[in-house]
Scaffold this motif. Structure first.
Motif, PDB file in Angstrom:
ATOM      1  N   ILE A   3       0.818  -1.215   0.000  1.00 22.63           N
ATOM      2  CA  ILE A   3       0.000   0.000   0.000  1.00 22.63           C
ATOM      3  C   ILE A   3       0.856   1.271   0.000  1.00 22.63           C
ATOM      4  CG2 ILE A   3      -1.698   1.319   1.353  1.00 22.63           C
ATOM      5  CD1 ILE A   3      -3.011  -0.920  -0.109  1.00 22.63           C
ATOM      6  N   PRO A   4       1.898   1.372   0.864  1.00 27.50           N
ATOM      7  CA  PRO A   4       2.739   2.583   0.802  1.00 27.50           C
ATOM      8  C   PRO A   4       3.377   2.805  -0.559  1.00 27.50           C
ATOM      9  CG  PRO A   4       3.170   1.393   2.816  1.00 27.50           C
ATOM     10  CD  PRO A   4       2.270   0.530   2.009  1.00 27.50           C
ATOM     11  N   ILE A   5       3.829   1.738  -1.191  1.00 24.75           N
ATOM     12  CA  ILE A   5       4.452   1.882  -2.526  1.00 24.75           C
ATOM     13  C   ILE A   5       3.425   2.381  -3.537  1.00 24.75           C
ATOM     14  CG2 ILE A   5       5.505   0.601  -4.450  1.00 24.75           C
ATOM     15  CD1 ILE A   5       6.755  -1.235  -2.283  1.00 24.75           C
ATOM     16  N   ALA A  11       0.751   9.302  -5.717  1.00 26.71           N
ATOM     17  CA  ALA A  11       1.073  10.708  -5.438  1.00 26.71           C
ATOM     18  C   ALA A  11       1.946  11.294  -6.546  1.00 26.71           C
ATOM     19  CB  ALA A  11       1.778  10.811  -4.091  1.00 26.71           C
ATOM     20  N   LEU A  12       2.942  10.518  -6.966  1.00 26.42           N
ATOM     21  CA  LEU A  12       3.831  11.004  -8.031  1.00 26.42           C
ATOM     22  C   LEU A  12       3.060  11.211  -9.335  1.00 26.42           C
ATOM     23  CD1 LEU A  12       7.064   8.863  -7.440  1.00 26.42           C
ATOM     24  CD2 LEU A  12       6.764  11.314  -7.050  1.00 26.42           C
ATOM     25  N   LEU A  60      -2.151  18.774  -3.918  1.00 24.17           N
ATOM     26  CA  LEU A  60      -1.151  18.545  -2.867  1.00 24.17           C
ATOM     27  C   LEU A  60      -1.823  18.183  -1.541  1.00 24.17           C
ATOM     28  CD1 LEU A  60       1.418  21.414  -3.587  1.00 24.17           C
ATOM     29  CD2 LEU A  60       1.601  18.994  -4.161  1.00 24.17           C
ATOM     30  N   ALA A  61      -2.895  18.900  -1.209  1.00 23.55           N
ATOM     31  CA  ALA A  61      -3.580  18.639   0.058  1.00 23.55           C
ATOM     32  C   ALA A  61      -4.145  17.221   0.097  1.00 23.55           C
ATOM     33  CB  ALA A  61      -4.697  19.659   0.257  1.00 23.55           C
ATOM     34  N   LEU A  62      -4.726  16.799  -1.006  1.00 24.82           N
ATOM     35  CA  LEU A  62      -5.304  15.454  -1.046  1.00 24.82           C
ATOM     36  C   LEU A  62      -4.220  14.389  -0.931  1.00 24.82           C
ATOM     37  CD1 LEU A  62      -8.190  14.296  -1.432  1.00 24.82           C
ATOM     38  CD2 LEU A  62      -7.574  13.887  -3.796  1.00 24.82           C
TER      39      LEU A  62
ATOM     40  N   MET B  91      -9.061  11.331  -6.634  1.00 22.42           N
ATOM     41  CA  MET B  91      -8.016  12.065  -7.360  1.00 22.42           C
ATOM     42  C   MET B  91      -8.313  12.094  -8.855  1.00 22.42           C
ATOM     43  SD  MET B  91      -4.321  11.308  -5.765  1.00 22.42           S
ATOM     44  CE  MET B  91      -3.877  11.924  -4.151  1.00 22.42           C
ATOM     45  N   TYR B  92      -8.789  10.970  -9.358  1.00 19.89           N
ATOM     46  CA  TYR B  92      -9.146  10.913 -10.785  1.00 19.89           C
ATOM     47  C   TYR B  92     -10.210  11.971 -11.103  1.00 19.89           C
ATOM     48  CZ  TYR B  92     -11.666   9.375 -14.908  1.00 19.89           C
ATOM     49  OH  TYR B  92     -12.313   9.349 -16.112  1.00 19.89           O
ATOM     50  N   TYR B  93     -11.255  12.014 -10.265  1.00 17.84           N
ATOM     51  CA  TYR B  93     -12.331  12.980 -10.537  1.00 17.84           C
ATOM     52  C   TYR B  93     -11.864  14.425 -10.349  1.00 17.84           C
ATOM     53  CZ  TYR B  93     -15.923   9.590 -11.376  1.00 17.84           C
ATOM     54  OH  TYR B  93     -16.662   8.592 -11.945  1.00 17.84           O
ATOM     55  N   LEU B  94     -10.960  14.626  -9.401  1.00 15.31           N
ATOM     56  CA  LEU B  94     -10.432  15.974  -9.171  1.00 15.31           C
ATOM     57  C   LEU B  94      -9.651  16.458 -10.401  1.00 15.31           C
ATOM     58  CD1 LEU B  94     -10.354  17.956  -6.661  1.00 15.31           C
ATOM     59  CD2 LEU B  94      -7.990  17.222  -6.411  1.00 15.31           C
TER      60      LEU B  94
END
Lengths: 71, 230
Positions: A3-5, A11-12, A60-62, B91-94
């Motif tokens: 999950i972390p990977i 995120a990237l 970024l916040a998400l 994130m996809y929808y954003l």
């Protein structure tokens, strides 16, 4: 460990997509400018830079929130 | 919406003809002596569905995240997988929402002294341009049916093109009355100028057209033939 990977990859990908989108967008609108003196804002008050800033901030916040909540 | 520069309705100022080079200034393919007279993005009502959509999805997202965090303890693998899935989807929808907003800014309708252009550009995939030369416009119609169209002042501009019996519709155009009146004025002025064979600063207003270029017929020849017919 998986999950972390996946989260780091997500995120990237998310930040990269945002950066590329904004880069393409600004590259185009700076190359082909419409007459600026008569420019009308979205709904009369929303600046384009506000939308771009909101895009950066929300992404970024998400991403940060996802790290804090999941890990 | 950009305001009309009245100088260009009945002619072209000499100084702007000689000094200003507008090539590719405001859109790809703009000619050297092509001046923008009206320009607009589509009415912001077209982004309203996306705003409602992201609001709904955000509400669902928060409900799931807080619901999950209350039920499943932190560090539980099932909770992590669920939250990862929810965050990925959100994130996809954003990104989709913000890209729609950026695309809204890139889609413009432009009236120049030569033609009407709809630039349909998106950030990634689409870069189309739909052009109608002023002398090809046979008829103009303005459709503004419905309560929302009247309240928010938007409509459809229907341009009928001569010879090929084709219509071009520009939907969700803000302030359609102004476009209708201005386009009629500009078209009339353009045709009168062509009839009078007044050269614009000594330059022939050749508008590039891939269709005509392919068959080796220049646009200026077609202009001259049309003038003779008229």
């Amino acid at each position: 460990m998986l999950i972390p990977i996946l989260l780091i990859l997500l995120a990237l990908a998310s930040i990269g997509f945002m950066a590329v989108s904004l880069w393409f967008f600004y590259k185009y609108i700076f190359s082909y400018r419409l007459p600026r003196g008569q420019y009308q804002l979205l709904l009369g008050f929303i600046h384009l830079k506000w939308i771009s800033a909101a895009y950066v901030v929300f992404t970024l916040a998400l991403t940060i929130w996802a790290f804090l909540l999941i890990l | 919406m950009f305001e009309l520069d009245e100088r260009y309705i009945d002619g072209f100022p000499e100084e702007s003809r000689e000094e200003v080079d507008n090539t590719d200034r405001s859109f790809i393919g703009q000619q050297k002596h092509e001046e923008i007279m009206l320009c607009t993005r589509l009415h912001p009502i077209i982004i309203l569905p996306y705003v409602f959509g992201i609001a709904l999805i955000t509400a669902i997202f928060f409900a799931i995240v807080y619901g999950t965090s209350n039920v499943i303890p932190k560090g539980e693998i099932m909770g992590q997988i669920l939250l990862f899935g929810v965050f990925s989807a959100y994130m996809y929808y954003l990104h989709r929402f913000f890209n729609k907003l950026l695309n809204y800014y890139l889609h413009v309708v432009i009236l120049t002294n030569y033609r009407v252009i709809e630039v349909i550009k998106t950030v990634y995939f689409c870069n189309n341009k739909d052009t109608i030369d002023l002398h090809k416009i046979q008829d103009l119609k303005k459709d503004q049916d419905g309560l929302f169209c009247t309240i928010f002042n938007y409509g459809t501009l229907v341009v009928e093109v001569s010879a090929i019996h084709e219509t071009k519709r520009v939907r969700y155009l803000p302030n359609p009355d102004k476009w209708f009146q201005t386009l009629n004025k500009v078209k009339r002025s353009y045709i009168e100028r062509r009839r009078a064979k007044v050269p614009r600063g000594g330059h022939s207003p050749v508008v590039q057209s891939s269709t005509y270029d392919k068959v080796g017929v220049s646009r200026s020849m077609l202009h001259n033939q049309m003038i003779r017919v008229l």
